[in-house]
Design an enzyme around this catalytic site. Structure first.
Site, PDB file in Angstrom:
ATOM      1  N   SER A   1       0.305 -29.247   2.816  1.00 47.95           N
ATOM      2  CA  SER A   1       0.323 -30.473   4.177  1.00 47.95           C
ATOM      3  C   SER A   1      -1.853 -30.468   4.640  1.00 47.95           C
ATOM      4  CB  SER A   1       0.531 -29.254   5.323  1.00 47.95           C
ATOM      5  OG  SER A   1       0.318 -30.526   6.393  1.00 47.95           O
TER       6      SER A   1
ATOM      7  N   TYR B   1       0.785 -22.756  10.360  1.00 48.53           N
ATOM      8  CA  TYR B   1       1.447 -22.934  10.060  1.00 48.53           C
ATOM      9  C   TYR B   1       0.616 -23.692   8.784  1.00 48.53           C
ATOM     10  CZ  TYR B   1       4.008 -27.065   6.925  1.00 48.53           C
ATOM     11  OH  TYR B   1       3.977 -28.458   6.341  1.00 48.53           O
TER      12      TYR B   1
END
Length: 335
Positions: free
Chosen positions: A127, A152
Site C-alpha cells: 500500500s 494498516y
C-alpha cells in the site's frame, strides 16, 4: 492445461477485477475469499457470483488465517503463481485484531504455503500508506519507509519485510505492489469516490477533510489490473549489484521487488467532488472536518520503475474514471 493462478480476496474490489481479467485471458483461476464483514457482504457476494458463473473459475470460501486450511488449499491445487490481495483494509484505526489475523497471520500462512509448494512467483498487495510521514514527493520505492502512521500501514510494511525474508532464506520470488487510492466500478463503499457518490445521490451530507485541500493519486482499477497482470509474468531475480553497506530499499540481493502502481497525477479532493456532482447532476451538501488520524495531505506515485520494467504506467484520467464509476453506480443501485 496450465496450472491455475490463485487469487486471494477474489470477492474484494481489486481481486474481483484481477480474476475477471485473468479469465478473459484464458487462465484458470482459483478465487479465495473469507467474506469478512468490513463492508456490505452483498457487494462481495455480487462480485463473487459474477465470477462463479465463468468457465475456468473455482471458488473457495476459506479463511487464510487458518494455517491448516491454507495448507489444504495448496494441497488440492497445483499453483505456480499466486496473487495475494486478501487483507483487512482501512487506515482508520478501529479494532486491531482483524489486521493481525488477516494481514499478519494470513500473510505468514501464505508465505509458508508458497515456500513448500515451490511457487514460481508470489505477487502481493502492499500500500502507498507505507510511506506514512514521508514528506518527499513523489513517493519512490527507493525511499526509506520507516514511519507508518496507521496500523494498516504498519502491517503492510511488515508484509514487505516478511516477503523479503522468505525471498532471502528460501529463494521465493516475491513482488510487492504499493497501490495508490484505487477506485472504479464494483469499488469499496468506504473509499472516497464511492462514499461521496452514494451520499450525494441520496441527498445526504458528505464529510470533507481539511476543506477538501487534500490531494490523492487516484488510480483507476483497470490500470491497477494491467500492472498486476504484467508483473505476475515477471518474477524478480536478485540484484547482483546490491550493496549491503548502502542498501537501496527497492532492490535486494534476494528475488524480491516492490513497485508503486499509481497515476502519478494527484488530484484535489474538491475536484473529485465537483466531478461526482456533475456526473450525478446533484450538488453536494458539505461538512468540513479535520484530517483524520492516519491520513496524510498528499500522495503521489513515482512509477519510473514500473514503466521501465513492464512498459506500462497508469494513465486513466480522473474525469474518465469518475464517469465510468458513476455509470456503474447508477446501474448497480438502479437509480
Amino acid at each position: 492445461m496450465s496450472s491455475p493462478i490463485l487469487v486471494t480476496g477474489a470477492a474484494g474490489f481489486i481481486g474481483y477485477h484481477v480474476s475477471e481479467r485473468l479469465l478473459g485471458l484464458g487462465h484458470q483461476v482459483v478465487g479465495v475469499d473469507s467474506f469478512t464483514p468490513y463492508y456490505d457482504i452483498a457487494l462481495k457476494e455480487a462480485r463473487f457470483g459474477r465470477l462463479t458463473s465463468r468457465n475456468g473459475f473455482v471458488a473457495e470460501r476459506i479463511d487464510l488465517s487458518d494455517p491448516e486450511v491454507t495448507r489444504d488449499l495448496f494441497g488440492r491445487h497445483r499453483f505456480e503463481r499466486v496473487i495475494h490481495l486478501a487483507a483487512q483494509p482501512g487506515v482508520r484505526f478501529v479494532d486491531p485484531q482483524p489486521y493481525a489475523s488477516s494481514n499478519l497471520m494470513g500473510f505468514m500462512n501464505m508465505l509458508e504455503a508458497c515456500r513448500h509448494a515451490e511457487i514460481q512467483h508470489l505477487v502481493y498487495a502492499s500500500s502507498s500508506s507505507v510511506y506514512g510521514a514521508n514528506r518527499k514527493l513523489p513517493f519512490s520505492e527507493h525511499d526509506v519507509t520507516e514511519h507508518p502512521i496507521s496500523l494498516y500501514a504498519a502491517t503492510k510494511k511488515a508484509n514487505e519485510m516478511m516477503a523479503h525474508s522468505y525471498a532471502s532464506l528460501f529463494g521465493l520470488p516475491c513482488t510487492g505492489l504499493r497501490f495508490f487510492t484505487v477506485y472504479g466500478p464494483w469499488g469499496r463503499p468506504d473509499m472516497a469516490v464511492y462514499k461521496f457518490t452514494h451520499a450525494i445521490a441520496q441527498g445526504r451530507e458528505i464529510e470533507v477533510a481539511n476543506a477538501g485541500k487534500v490531494w490523492r493519486d487516484f488510480t483507476y482499477v483497470d490500470d491497477i489490473v494491467e500492472g498486476i497482470v504484467r508483473l505476475v509474468e515477471k518474477a524478480p531475480a536478485g540484484d547482483p549489484d546490491w550493496n549491503a553497506e548502502h542498501p537501496d530499499p527497492a532492490t535486494s540481493a534476494a528475488p524480491h521487488r516492490v513497485y508503486n502502481i499509481g497515476n502519478d497525477s494527484p488530484e484535489e479532493v474538491n475536484h473529485l467532488i465537483s466531478l461526482i456532482e456533475n456526473a450525478l447532476g446533484k450538488q453536494a451538501t458539505r461538512a468540513d472536518v479535520p484530517l483524520p488520524p492516519g491520513d496524510v495531505l498528499e500522495t503521489r506515485a513515482d512509477v519510473t520503475d514500473l514503466r521501465r520494467d513492464v512498459g506500462f504506467a497508469p494513465s486513466t484520467s480522473l474525469e474518465d474514471g469518475v464517469k465510468h464509476f458513476v455509470d456503474w453506480y447508477k446501474d448497480y443501485h438502479a437509480c
